[in-house]
Write a protein that holds these residues in place. Structure first.
Motif, short mmCIF file in Angstrom:
data_model
loop_
_atom_site.label_atom_id
_atom_site.label_comp_id
_atom_site.label_asym_id
_atom_site.label_seq_id
_atom_site.Cartn_x
_atom_site.Cartn_y
_atom_site.Cartn_z
N VAL A 156 0.86 -1.19 0.00
CA VAL A 156 0.00 0.00 0.00
C VAL A 156 0.89 1.24 0.00
N PRO A 157 0.41 2.36 -0.54
CA PRO A 157 1.20 3.60 -0.50
C PRO A 157 1.19 4.20 0.90
N LEU A 160 -1.18 11.08 3.18
CA LEU A 160 -2.37 10.34 3.56
C LEU A 160 -3.12 10.98 4.71
N LEU A 161 -2.49 11.90 5.43
CA LEU A 161 -3.16 12.57 6.54
C LEU A 161 -4.35 13.37 6.03
N GLY A 162 -5.47 13.16 6.70
CA GLY A 162 -6.69 13.85 6.31
C GLY A 162 -7.44 13.18 5.17
N ARG A 163 -6.99 11.99 4.76
CA ARG A 163 -7.62 11.31 3.63
C ARG A 163 -8.35 10.05 4.07
N LYS A 223 5.30 6.25 -1.16
CA LYS A 223 6.07 5.07 -1.57
C LYS A 223 5.30 3.84 -1.11
N ASN A 224 5.46 2.76 -1.84
CA ASN A 224 4.74 1.53 -1.51
C ASN A 224 5.51 0.71 -0.50
N MET A 225 4.78 0.20 0.51
CA MET A 225 5.35 -0.66 1.53
C MET A 225 4.47 -1.91 1.66
N PRO A 226 5.08 -3.08 1.86
CA PRO A 226 4.28 -4.31 1.99
C PRO A 226 3.39 -4.27 3.23
N ALA A 271 0.61 3.31 9.65
CA ALA A 271 1.02 3.81 10.97
C ALA A 271 2.53 3.68 11.17
N GLU A 272 3.11 2.62 10.64
CA GLU A 272 4.55 2.41 10.79
C GLU A 272 5.37 3.46 10.07
N HIS A 273 4.81 4.04 9.02
CA HIS A 273 5.50 5.15 8.34
C HIS A 273 5.76 6.29 9.30
N PHE A 274 4.76 6.64 10.13
CA PHE A 274 4.93 7.72 11.11
C PHE A 274 5.75 7.25 12.31
N LEU A 275 5.65 5.95 12.63
CA LEU A 275 6.43 5.40 13.75
C LEU A 275 7.92 5.62 13.54
#
Length: 615
Positions: free
Chosen positions: A76-77, A82-85, A104-107, A225-229
């Protein structure tokens, strides 16, 4: 498409499951693309075949169609855009706005942080809900199950926490699984109205989507969530709800011809949720110190915690909050049953003041429930027991919060301190909500006390005793005294008949109020005794005075009951006179009048009275 590795052929199509031949090197969770453009995900590997599930509910795949193995796991991107979407489980926008950029896409499947990449949970996550923050505290990086019957207020608490955290700058990812689209849209509109939508990502899995899309939704949300983590930020993620997620996985597994186990769930349903929730963590400082706090929601029926999925999730998480439908129906919101809820972290993440107050209020509630249960027997209660019941009622009222109503943690400390020392014991119950808002507004607007409350997190209880005393003197003068109970009563005794009515004036202090209440209690007691004596006299047919027909003080008049009652008659007292009413009017008609009595006839019938004495 240089990343394409293999090409296979569809041998069989059954609803959302495709049996594929010719992909010998396919791997679990790998994305496959069909000739029609439809996408799927590999979920079972056999010696000669690969089983893939379609992501779309619309089945456009036919037997004999070619299928391409992408060589990459489903992804998924992710990104700040993505905030607010509002996106679907594949990260595609569904809110009608522009396409996502700078992503960017992450598994969707990632290995959870190792023990060496984590650090202990030591900081509290402030939800703005007093009952949770004081008695069921959440730590940043904790996993806490929210469990309860349908319509018991679970989602309302989550919404309140999301809005409060967004005001504090903390990001939330809200994942819906098989939920009505209208409910999610209403929450999005509330976020927009509160001006905090830019701190929330909504991953929307709806009942109209395929089981595969709903199965993917929580993993996609965790990846976002891990993107922000890994940016060092604190994130809250809510899965609403995992019991529905397990049902979708069961449906897929049965179609994949996996052996069913308990309640027809496959044997790996525990692993499905454990590998998801283990990704919630607090990273060490070398990795930025970010955190993901996970709140999986589980729906049960009639408070039954023994189901397969509920027990699995409860064993994975660090505690649970049970929402009681009975409390919710009594308008106790949030409807958390404290005696059946637990947090394995507890006071470890709380500051000293809120920790002490939370324990004290929990003890007060325990006393209240015990005293309330005893009071149901209708026995006389001791003064101390009555005080506990009255204080418990006010604690319950103070802990009630409407949906979206958040209270700052420092303001909670002030109000909990007042409840603990009994300052609010005389406050009218219908004034509690208004008083709470007045105190919060005062603490926010007054510069002196605003600075004081903001410093409470760094202080110990003994350090602020004098300040609390001064503060509550001011609050009593400004707000609390105006909300105290003013008792008014009217007695029916001779004293009240002479004076008209007795009103208890509002006392200036608690001591005077207790004295006044004791006086009123004594007056009521005397009136009650007088009533009982009068009733007793009436039942025996005795009069102390006869005010009519010359009977007053006459020794020739026999007392009521001294003359034998004639056969077939009942002795009654009416208008201060003794009458003898026939038990059966027809039975006494035509019979002679008993000696010593006069017969009186009227429209309603006849009755006897004693003959007047000779004067």
């Amino acid at each position: 498409m240089g990343s394409l590795k293999q090409i296979g052929t569809v041998e069989e199509v059954s609803e959302i499951v495709c049996l594929i031949r010719g992909l010998p090197h396919a791997s679990m969770d790998e994305e496959v693309i069909f000739e029609s453009g439809a996408k799927g995900m590999v979920l079972r590997l056999d010696e000669d075949y690969v089983y893939a599930v379609l992501l779309s509910r619309e089945n456009t795949v036919i037997r004999g169609a070619e299928v391409i193995c992408s060589g990459e796991a489903l992804s998924v991107p992710v990104g700040d855009s993505l905030l607010g979407r509002v996106v679907n489980p594949l990260g595609e926008p569904v809110d009608g706005k522009s396409i996502l950029s700078n992503t960017k896409n992450m598994p969707i499947e990632r290995i959870a942080p190792s023990i060496f990449q984590r650090q202990p949970i030591t900081k509290q996550l402030e939800t703005g809900i007093t009952l949770i923050d004081a008695m069921m505290p959440l730590g940043k990086g904790q996993r806490e199950t929210i469990i309860g019957d349908p319509k018991s207020g679970k989602s309302n608490s989550v919404y309140t926490a999301v809005i409060n955290l967004a005001r504090m700058g903390i990001i939330s990812v809200y994942v819906t699984i098989g939920k009505p689209q209208a409910k999610t849209k209403a929450f999005v509109e509330k976020l927009r109205k509160e001006g905090v939508l830019d701190k929330v990502v909504i991953v929307m899995g709806t009942a109209s989507m395929s089981p595969t899309m709903n199965f993917v939704a929580p993993y996609a949300g965790m990846t976002i969530a891990e993107h922000f983590l890994y940016q060092g930020k604190d994130v809250l993620i809510i899965f609403d709800d995992l019991s529905q997620h397990a049902k979708y996985y069961r449906q897929m597994s049965l179609l994949l011809k996996r052996s069913p186990g308990r309640e027809a769930y496959p044997g790996d349903v525990f692993f499905v949720h454990s590998r998801l929730l283990e990704r919630a963590a607090v990273l060490n400082k070398d990795l930025g110190g970010g955190s993901i706090t996970a709140l999986p929601i589980i729906e049960i029926q009639e408070r039954d915690l023994t189901g397969y999925v509920p027990t699995n999730v409860l064993s994975i998480t660090d505690g649970h909050m049970l929402y009681d439908i009975g409390l919710f129906n009594q308008n106790v919101i949030p409807s958390i049953a404290l005696e059946l809820s637990v947090s394995r972290l507890g006071g470890k993440v709380q500051c000293p003041i809120i920790k002490k107050l939370g324990n004290a209020i929990s003890q007060q509630l325990m006393y209240y429930r015990a005293a309330q249960a005893f009071a149901h027997f209708g026995t006389d209660l001791a003064t101390e027991t009555k005080q506990r019941i009255e204080r418990g009622k006010r604690i319950i009222e103070f802990l009630k919060q409407e949906p979206y109503e958040a209270i700052k943690l420092t303001h909670q400390m002030v109000m909990l301190h007042g409840l603990n020392i009994g300052v609010f014991d005389t406050v009218r119950l219908d004034k509690v909500k208004e008083l709470r808002k007045q105190i919060s507004a005062f603490l926010q607007e007054d510069e002196r006390w605003k600075a004081f409350t903001e410093s409470l997190s760094d202080k110990k209880p003994d350090d602020v005793k004098d300040e609390f005393k001064t503060l509550f003197d001011i609050l009593s003068e400004k707000f609390i005294n105006a909300c105290n109970i003013v008792e008014a009563t009217k007695t029916e005794g001779e004293e009240n008949q002479a004076s008209g009515e007795m009103v208890a004036q509002k006392p200036n202090g608690r001591k005077e109020q207790k004295i006044e209440a004791a006086k009123l209690k004594e007056v009521r007691k005397k009136d009650e005794q007088a009533k009982k004596q009068q009733e007793k006299a009436n039942k025996k047919g005795l009069f102390s005075k006869f005010k009519k027909n010359g009977y007053e003080g006459s020794p020739a008049v026999p007392a009521a009951g001294s003359i034998a009652i004639p056969d077939g008659y009942d002795e009654v007292i009416k208008d201060e006179k003794i009458r003898y009413i026939p038990k059966d009017q027809t039975a006494v008609e035509g019979k002679p009048v008993p000696e010593g009595f006069d017969l009186i006839k009227n429209e309603s019938g006849s009755y006897l009275i004693r003959k007047e004495p000779t004067k």
